[in-house]
Motif scaffolding. Structure first.
Motif, mmCIF file in Angstrom:
data_model
loop_
_atom_site.group_PDB
_atom_site.id
_atom_site.type_symbol
_atom_site.label_atom_id
_atom_site.label_comp_id
_atom_site.label_asym_id
_atom_site.label_seq_id
_atom_site.Cartn_x
_atom_site.Cartn_y
_atom_site.Cartn_z
ATOM 1 N N ILE A 1 3.463 1.510 -2.569
ATOM 2 C CA ILE A 1 4.256 1.173 -1.560
ATOM 3 C C ILE A 1 3.286 0.846 -0.326
ATOM 4 O O ILE A 1 2.598 1.769 -0.065
ATOM 5 N N SER A 2 3.770 -0.056 0.320
ATOM 6 C CA SER A 2 2.892 -0.547 1.593
ATOM 7 C C SER A 2 4.272 -0.631 2.766
ATOM 8 O O SER A 2 5.025 -1.413 2.472
ATOM 9 N N PRO A 3 3.891 0.225 3.521
ATOM 10 C CA PRO A 3 4.647 0.266 4.626
ATOM 11 C C PRO A 3 5.195 -1.333 5.316
ATOM 12 O O PRO A 3 6.229 -1.443 5.612
ATOM 13 N N SER A 4 4.380 -2.133 5.389
ATOM 14 C CA SER A 4 4.437 -3.645 5.841
ATOM 15 C C SER A 4 4.814 -4.222 4.774
ATOM 16 O O SER A 4 5.360 -5.508 4.892
ATOM 17 N N LEU A 5 4.472 -4.179 3.373
ATOM 18 C CA LEU A 5 4.743 -5.240 2.339
ATOM 19 C C LEU A 5 5.626 -4.795 1.267
ATOM 20 O O LEU A 5 6.019 -5.647 0.414
ATOM 21 N N GLY A 6 6.027 -3.525 1.476
ATOM 22 C CA GLY A 6 6.979 -3.291 0.499
ATOM 23 C C GLY A 6 6.040 -2.598 -1.075
ATOM 24 O O GLY A 6 4.992 -2.266 -1.016
ATOM 25 N N SER A 7 6.744 -2.780 -2.276
ATOM 26 C CA SER A 7 6.254 -2.357 -3.397
ATOM 27 C C SER A 7 5.375 -3.454 -3.806
ATOM 28 O O SER A 7 5.232 -4.726 -3.785
ATOM 29 N N LEU A 8 4.094 -2.849 -4.312
ATOM 30 C CA LEU A 8 3.015 -3.566 -4.902
ATOM 31 C C LEU A 8 2.513 -2.843 -6.350
ATOM 32 O O LEU A 8 2.469 -1.715 -6.410
ATOM 33 N N SER A 9 2.206 -3.831 -7.153
ATOM 34 C CA SER A 9 1.273 -3.435 -8.306
ATOM 35 C C SER A 9 -0.165 -2.963 -7.979
ATOM 36 O O SER A 9 -0.417 -3.540 -6.725
ATOM 37 N N LEU A 10 -0.784 -2.398 -8.741
ATOM 38 C CA LEU A 10 -2.280 -1.840 -8.414
ATOM 39 C C LEU A 10 -2.819 -3.238 -8.203
ATOM 40 O O LEU A 10 -3.727 -3.186 -7.186
ATOM 41 N N GLU A 11 -2.704 -4.170 -8.909
ATOM 42 C CA GLU A 11 -3.653 -5.317 -8.763
ATOM 43 C C GLU A 11 -3.288 -5.971 -7.582
ATOM 44 O O GLU A 11 -4.038 -6.448 -6.813
#
Length: 157
Positions: free
Chosen positions: A4-14
């Protein structure tokens, strides 16, 4: 493996690796530091582990990402601290496997451990810090372990 990125939301490892790379490419001549730390919180039924990754552009801001893992309830403090440390080291291995080896070799990488000279965890300092340093990383404990005791801790509740 989701972050989780506070500015971008959910992200995969890649996706997280690509985001970190673009952050660095914005100002490639700057100095950076990578911080990884894990904290945990146990409630009535489970233990929540949060691993944080902070990429710090020294003197010019930072980005951070975190990952949550719910596991069966763990009441043994020693076991929890060891698992927190293991999760941090596993993230480093995952980052290397994903192509961030250049990042991890060019800049300081600190593993922040949620232990300190006060309280029950003081008995674990020598062995846990020894483990992290023996695999080639800088270990930080409280009060310098903000990656675990502040950033990751913020998301354990």
């Amino acid at each position: 493996m989701s972050f989780i990125s506070p500015s971008l939301g959910s992200l995969s490892l890649e996706e997280m690796v690509r985001n970190i790379s673009s952050f660095i490419n914005e100002e490639p001549k700057e100095k950076y530091k990578v911080v990884i730390g894990t904290d945990s919180h146990t409630d009535q039924t489970s233990t929540l582990f949060v691993t944080a990754l902070i990429i710090h552009r020294l003197g010019k801001g930072a980005r951070f990402y975190y990952q949550k893992r719910n596991m069966k309830k763990m009441t043994d403090l020693r076991h929890r601290i060891y698992l927190e440390t293991q999760l941090s080291l596993q993230l480093i291995d995952s980052l290397k496997a994903c192509g961030l080896f250049f990042l991890l070799s060019d800049w300081p990488l600190e593993v922040h451990i949620d232990i300190g000279k006060q309280g029950e965890t003081r008995q674990l300092i020598q062995e846990v810090v020894g483990w992290v340093t023996s695999v080639g990383y800088v270990a930080k404990i409280k009060p310098e372990s903000y990656g675990a005791s502040s950033v990751a801790d913020k998301f354990t509740s």
